[in-house]
Scaffold this motif. Structure first.
Motif, PDB file in Angstrom:
ATOM      1  N   ASP A 174      -4.867   3.057  -3.726  1.00  0.00           N
ATOM      2  CA  ASP A 174      -3.953   2.980  -2.596  1.00  0.00           C
ATOM      3  C   ASP A 174      -3.009   1.771  -2.699  1.00  0.00           C
ATOM      4  O   ASP A 174      -2.030   1.678  -1.982  1.00  0.00           O
ATOM      5  CB  ASP A 174      -4.807   2.881  -1.310  1.00  0.00           C
ATOM      6  CG  ASP A 174      -3.950   3.032  -0.085  1.00  0.00           C
ATOM      7  OD1 ASP A 174      -3.086   3.934  -0.099  1.00  0.00           O
ATOM      8  OD2 ASP A 174      -4.115   2.243   0.865  1.00  0.00           O
TER       9      ASP A 174
ATOM     10  N   ASN B   7       6.967   5.280  12.229  1.00  0.00           N
ATOM     11  CA  ASN B   7       6.863   3.827  12.377  1.00  0.00           C
ATOM     12  C   ASN B   7       6.962   3.370  13.835  1.00  0.00           C
ATOM     13  O   ASN B   7       7.252   2.210  14.122  1.00  0.00           O
ATOM     14  CB  ASN B   7       7.930   3.141  11.511  1.00  0.00           C
ATOM     15  CG  ASN B   7       7.636   3.333  10.035  1.00  0.00           C
ATOM     16  OD1 ASN B   7       6.718   2.733   9.498  1.00  0.00           O
ATOM     17  ND2 ASN B   7       8.392   4.217   9.379  1.00  0.00           N
TER      18      ASN B   7
ATOM     19  N   SER C 278      10.158  -0.205   1.644  1.00  0.00           N
ATOM     20  CA  SER C 278       8.880  -0.464   2.319  1.00  0.00           C
ATOM     21  C   SER C 278       9.026  -1.511   3.432  1.00  0.00           C
ATOM     22  O   SER C 278       8.288  -1.481   4.414  1.00  0.00           O
ATOM     23  CB  SER C 278       7.840  -0.942   1.301  1.00  0.00           C
ATOM     24  OG  SER C 278       8.332  -2.064   0.602  1.00  0.00           O
TER      25      SER C 278
ATOM     26  N   ASP D  69       0.845  -1.197   0.000  1.00  0.00           N
ATOM     27  CA  ASP D  69       0.000   0.000   0.000  1.00  0.00           C
ATOM     28  C   ASP D  69       0.881   1.248   0.000  1.00  0.00           C
ATOM     29  O   ASP D  69       2.084   1.196   0.263  1.00  0.00           O
ATOM     30  CB  ASP D  69      -0.967  -0.010   1.193  1.00  0.00           C
ATOM     31  CG  ASP D  69      -0.251  -0.282   2.501  1.00  0.00           C
ATOM     32  OD1 ASP D  69       0.928   0.089   2.615  1.00  0.00           O
ATOM     33  OD2 ASP D  69      -0.880  -0.861   3.407  1.00  0.00           O
ATOM     34  N   ASP D  70       0.259   2.334  -0.352  1.00  0.00           N
ATOM     35  CA  ASP D  70       0.957   3.608  -0.465  1.00  0.00           C
ATOM     36  C   ASP D  70       1.684   3.955   0.836  1.00  0.00           C
ATOM     37  O   ASP D  70       2.788   4.493   0.833  1.00  0.00           O
ATOM     38  CB  ASP D  70      -0.076   4.683  -0.825  1.00  0.00           C
ATOM     39  CG  ASP D  70       0.531   6.065  -0.897  1.00  0.00           C
ATOM     40  OD1 ASP D  70       0.860   6.482  -2.010  1.00  0.00           O
ATOM     41  OD2 ASP D  70       0.703   6.707   0.167  1.00  0.00           O
ATOM     42  N   TRP D  71       1.051   3.625   1.961  1.00  0.00           N
ATOM     43  CA  TRP D  71       1.629   3.973   3.259  1.00  0.00           C
ATOM     44  C   TRP D  71       3.044   3.412   3.416  1.00  0.00           C
ATOM     45  O   TRP D  71       3.991   4.132   3.700  1.00  0.00           O
ATOM     46  CB  TRP D  71       0.725   3.484   4.407  1.00  0.00           C
ATOM     47  CG  TRP D  71       1.394   3.586   5.744  1.00  0.00           C
ATOM     48  CD1 TRP D  71       1.997   2.579   6.446  1.00  0.00           C
ATOM     49  CD2 TRP D  71       1.573   4.780   6.530  1.00  0.00           C
ATOM     50  NE1 TRP D  71       2.533   3.057   7.619  1.00  0.00           N
ATOM     51  CE2 TRP D  71       2.285   4.410   7.696  1.00  0.00           C
ATOM     52  CE3 TRP D  71       1.207   6.124   6.361  1.00  0.00           C
ATOM     53  CZ2 TRP D  71       2.635   5.324   8.686  1.00  0.00           C
ATOM     54  CZ3 TRP D  71       1.555   7.034   7.364  1.00  0.00           C
ATOM     55  CH2 TRP D  71       2.263   6.634   8.501  1.00  0.00           C
ATOM     56  N   HIS D  72       3.196   2.091   3.222  1.00  0.00           N
ATOM     57  CA  HIS D  72       4.503   1.484   3.490  1.00  0.00           C
ATOM     58  C   HIS D  72       5.564   1.880   2.462  1.00  0.00           C
ATOM     59  O   HIS D  72       6.739   1.972   2.796  1.00  0.00           O
ATOM     60  CB  HIS D  72       4.375  -0.044   3.556  1.00  0.00           C
ATOM     61  CG  HIS D  72       3.619  -0.512   4.759  1.00  0.00           C
ATOM     62  ND1 HIS D  72       2.268  -0.769   4.726  1.00  0.00           N
ATOM     63  CD2 HIS D  72       4.017  -0.724   6.036  1.00  0.00           C
ATOM     64  CE1 HIS D  72       1.876  -1.140   5.943  1.00  0.00           C
ATOM     65  NE2 HIS D  72       2.914  -1.119   6.747  1.00  0.00           N
TER      66      HIS D  72
ATOM     67  N   SER E 120       9.672  -0.114   6.919  1.00  0.00           N
ATOM     68  CA  SER E 120       8.471   0.268   7.646  1.00  0.00           C
ATOM     69  C   SER E 120       7.750  -0.954   8.198  1.00  0.00           C
ATOM     70  O   SER E 120       7.310  -0.973   9.353  1.00  0.00           O
ATOM     71  CB  SER E 120       7.566   1.066   6.709  1.00  0.00           C
ATOM     72  OG  SER E 120       6.293   1.197   7.258  1.00  0.00           O
TER      73      SER E 120
ATOM     74  N   SER F   1       4.359   6.988   2.250  1.00  0.00           N
ATOM     75  CA  SER F   1       4.051   7.868   3.384  1.00  0.00           C
ATOM     76  C   SER F   1       4.922   7.562   4.600  1.00  0.00           C
ATOM     77  O   SER F   1       5.521   8.468   5.186  1.00  0.00           O
ATOM     78  CB  SER F   1       2.571   7.761   3.757  1.00  0.00           C
ATOM     79  OG  SER F   1       1.786   8.107   2.639  1.00  0.00           O
ATOM     80  N   ALA F   2       5.005   6.271   4.958  1.00  0.00           N
ATOM     81  CA  ALA F   2       5.778   5.920   6.147  1.00  0.00           C
ATOM     82  C   ALA F   2       7.269   6.128   5.921  1.00  0.00           C
ATOM     83  O   ALA F   2       8.064   6.103   6.872  1.00  0.00           O
ATOM     84  CB  ALA F   2       5.508   4.464   6.534  1.00  0.00           C
TER      85      ALA F   2
END
Ligand code: DAH
Length: 339
Positions: free
Chosen positions: A160, A292, A169, A130-133, A172, A136-137
């Motif tokens: 996403d 994180n 990634s 996902d975009d987060w890992h 994270s 963003s993170a």
């Protein structure tokens, strides 16, 4: 009739067959519907009543005997066939074709081995992320160009969900569930929306390393880098760090090694400079630690990431990246000796 039967019993007793075909024609001659025994059976009803018992018994005897005879001839044939076809245990064996490891795996394993000796343990994460890992993170700004469709593969209908563009990634993925000390190495496949050519592919491989603990310093990073470079490319290898930028490290650097093809004199591979870039690295950005779940006042860390194809090219001078994924056995065979 009795005489006829006796005659046939003698005949059948003496039967011999030299081939399977001959045996089959004997079976037809005696035992088939139009065979000699069936003819006698048909005649049986003309036998006078007082002889029926004796003739019947003889006839039966003949039939059973003929069946046994044909069967035993058949078995003898099959046994002979098995003997004829018995494998020759003295002949030399067929050559067993051995496979060989893929060059990227050979190099990946070598990298893992070197980092394992320094105390790093294996970690991994999903390729569909996902975009987060991925972003963003890892402290990428909302409008960072790497998030652009041009670079990243998106999973249709799920804005996403993407194919990870780097193994960072996994940093994270590990930090969100582990408190320091963390010392991990994670090899894996990554994807980028690139036109395929001899020097770019839409997927390739990276190795990521992450070390987070109390008092981890840039000196530690440099020492690990030097040790890695010299184990990978030989004890005379020199390294040089150039300032660079990554959202997830501060300060960031790129590492060059003295070109191991020309020994630093300058050649086509290093474009005459004597140096080749092999990885990106830096001190983990405090934002990344905090995002994180790790206290950046208490802990510091370093991270690095490298392309396995690049290292493999340096070791084996593979000129065209596409060779790695075409599965041409002639190419793969060239690495048999390195296995
Ligand atoms: N993720 C970077 C890339 O794909 C490579 C990288 C650079 C990884 C610096 C790191 C790092 O961990 O510290 O180009």
């Amino acid at each position: 009739m009795l005489e006829k039967i006796e005659q046939l019993i003698k005949e059948v007793n003496a039967l011999k067959a030299a081939s399977a075909e001959e045996l089959e024609s004997l079976r037809l001659k005696y035992l088939s519907k139009k065979g000699a025994i069936n003819d006698l059976m048909a005649d049986f009803r003309n036998v006078p009543a007082e002889q029926k018992r004796e003739v019947g018994q003889k006839l039966n005897e003949l039939k059973v005997m003929a069946q046994d005879k044909i069967n035993s001839l058949k078995e003898a044939f099959e046994a002979q066939k098995a003997v004829d076809e018995k494998p020759d245990l003295t002949r030399t064996a067929y050559p067993v074709e051995l496979g060989s490891r893929h060059p990227l795996n050979i190099v990946k394993n070598e990298i893992i081995e070197i980092f394992s000796r320094l105390g790093f343990v294996l970690a991994d994460g999903p390729e569909v992320e996902d975009d987060w890992h991925v972003f963003s993170a890892m402290n990428f700004a909302e409008d960072h160009p790497a998030r652009d469709m041009q670079d990243t593969f998106f999973v249709e209908a799920h804005p996403d969900i993407i194919l990870r563009t780097h193994t960072s990634s996994v940093q994270s993925r590990v930090m969100e569930v582990t408190q320091p000390p963390i010392r991990i190495i994670c090899p894996g496949r990554v994807y980028r929306n690139e036109a395929i050519s001899y020097r770019a592919h839409c997927f390739f491989h990276q190795v990521e390393a992450l070390y987070v603990d109390k008092n981890v310093s840039f000196t530690d990073l440099k020492q690990v880098l030097l040790s890695f470079a010299q184990q990978m490319f030989g004890p005379d290898t020199k390294i040089r760090l150039r300032p660079s930028y990554f959202p997830f490290t501060e300060p960031s650097a790129e590492m060059d090694i003295s070109c191991n093809i020309c020994g630093g004199k300058g050649c086509a591979f290093c474009k005459g400079t004597g140096w080749v870039e092999i990885l990106g690295c830096g001190m983990v950005h405090p934002n990344v630690l905090e995002l994180n779940g790790i206290n950046s006042k208490e802990y510091t860390g370093f991270a690095l990431g490298m392309g396995i194809e690049r290292i493999t090219n340096l070791k084996y001078q593979v000129k065209d990246l596409r060779m790695f994924s075409e599965n041409d056995v002639r190419f793969l065979k060239e690495f048999e000796a390195a296995n």
